[in-house]
Enzyme design. Structure first.
Site, PDB file in Angstrom:
ATOM      1  N   MET A   1       0.865  -1.273   0.048  1.00  0.00           N
ATOM      2  CA  MET A   1      -0.022  -0.083   0.023  1.00  0.00           C
ATOM      3  C   MET A   1       0.818   1.141   0.006  1.00  0.00           C
ATOM      4  O   MET A   1       0.888   1.918   1.058  1.00  0.00           O
ATOM      5  CB  MET A   1      -0.952  -0.206   1.196  1.00  0.00           C
ATOM      6  CG  MET A   1      -2.021  -1.060   1.238  1.00  0.00           C
ATOM      7  SD  MET A   1      -2.797  -1.489   2.624  1.00  0.00           S
ATOM      8  CE  MET A   1      -1.540  -2.188   3.759  1.00  0.00           C
TER       9      MET A   1
ATOM     10  N   THR B   1       1.972   1.649   5.917  1.00  0.00           N
ATOM     11  CA  THR B   1       1.312   2.803   5.534  1.00  0.00           C
ATOM     12  C   THR B   1       0.619   3.514   6.415  1.00  0.00           C
ATOM     13  O   THR B   1       0.300   2.907   7.496  1.00  0.00           O
ATOM     14  CB  THR B   1      -0.099   1.994   4.510  1.00  0.00           C
ATOM     15  OG1 THR B   1      -1.105   3.188   4.430  1.00  0.00           O
ATOM     16  CG2 THR B   1      -0.763   1.062   5.403  1.00  0.00           C
TER      17      THR B   1
ATOM     18  N   CYS C   1       2.976   9.990   4.650  1.00  0.00           N
ATOM     19  CA  CYS C   1       2.598   9.238   3.635  1.00  0.00           C
ATOM     20  C   CYS C   1       3.837   8.475   3.270  1.00  0.00           C
ATOM     21  O   CYS C   1       4.753   8.987   2.883  1.00  0.00           O
ATOM     22  CB  CYS C   1       1.889   9.746   2.286  1.00  0.00           C
ATOM     23  SG  CYS C   1       1.514   8.458   1.067  1.00  0.00           S
TER      24      CYS C   1
ATOM     25  N   GLU D   1       4.768   6.951   0.452  1.00  0.00           N
ATOM     26  CA  GLU D   1       5.497   7.419  -0.739  1.00  0.00           C
ATOM     27  C   GLU D   1       5.920   8.644  -0.881  1.00  0.00           C
ATOM     28  O   GLU D   1       6.886   8.984  -1.615  1.00  0.00           O
ATOM     29  CB  GLU D   1       4.473   7.039  -1.671  1.00  0.00           C
ATOM     30  CG  GLU D   1       3.870   5.831  -2.058  1.00  0.00           C
ATOM     31  CD  GLU D   1       2.875   5.126  -1.065  1.00  0.00           C
ATOM     32  OE1 GLU D   1       2.902   3.927  -1.071  1.00  0.00           O
ATOM     33  OE2 GLU D   1       2.421   6.010  -0.513  1.00  0.00           O
TER      34      GLU D   1
END
Length: 228
Positions: A8, A81, A195, A197
């Site tokens: 995720m 995540t 987050c 990412e």
């Protein structure tokens, strides 16, 4: 053994795996690596359920993943995540092994650095709902600033339309720099990359104040626990 709920996205899960194994090798030397077990979901299904607001089904899937890791022999669970920590309490209650919450090592490092007012970047779910901000405020006494509505949409869209697909665009880095600068103008002493990412897009060079990358801090906390 570290139990990882991943996928995720897999882009950030790969970073968890890299950071954890690199750190274990650094600490133990030689060719040591981490004993770990990952249950990786299909993010296409997860993303659809998130935007359909079906958090009951998402909670069921995260509990299922946690139980699979427990049955596989994991000593504790790392949910790779930020957004899905919305159901961290439910997952923790459903398994007999600990869940290492992503917000805690981040908040501890921020407090240790002497900061009290921080900006938060993440998905719209993380920035707008209380499960993450509330934990930082209630348990750690931090004041958390989030971008305005227009900037929140930009941050969210870059994550879901680019970063989870492995796309890193210079124009998005420029947009994030401007958004962080506006948080700093409002008094943010540091910025949380909330987050997993975002660390693919921006680094310390993009901000006038320190950045606290939840991916790295969570992964290092997992190593601390595994080797303790």
């Amino acid at each position: 053994m570290i139990g990882l709920i991943g996928g995720m996205s897999w882009e950030s899960s790969a970073e968890y795996y890299r950071i954890i194994n690199r750190e274990v090798r650094n600490r133990l030397g030689g060719v040591h690596s981490a004993r770990s077990l990952m249950w990786s979901v299909d993010f296409g299904e997860i993303e659809h359920l998130q935007h359909q607001d079906d958090w009951d089904e998402l909670t069921r899937q995260m509990i299922d993943a946690g139980r699979r890791l427990e049955r596989g022999g994991a000593d504790f669970v790392v949910l790779c995540t930020n957004t899905m920590h919305r159901m961290a309490d439910e997952v923790a209650a459903a398994i007999r092994i600990p869940l290492l919450h992503i917000a805690d090592p981040t908040a501890e490092k921020i407090k240790a650095a002497g900061f009290l007012k921080v900006g938060l970047l993440g998905t719209a779910f993380t920035m707008e709902h209380d499960f993450y901000k509330g934990r930082l405020e209630k348990l750690f006494g931090l004041e958390v600033l989030v971008p305005d509505a227009v900037d929140r949409r930009v941050v969210h869209d870059v994550i879901y339309k680019e970063l989870v697909a492995g796309e890193v665009r210079p124009e998005s880095r420029t947009a994030y720099r401007a958004i962080m600068a506006r948080l700093i103008e409002r008094g943010a002493q540091a910025i949380i990359l909330g987050c997993t990412e975002i660390m693919l897009l921006v680094s310390e060079a993009d901000s006038a104040v320190p950045l606290f990358d939840t991916t790295t801090l969570h992964a290092l906390a997992a190593v601390d626990r595994a080797l303790a």
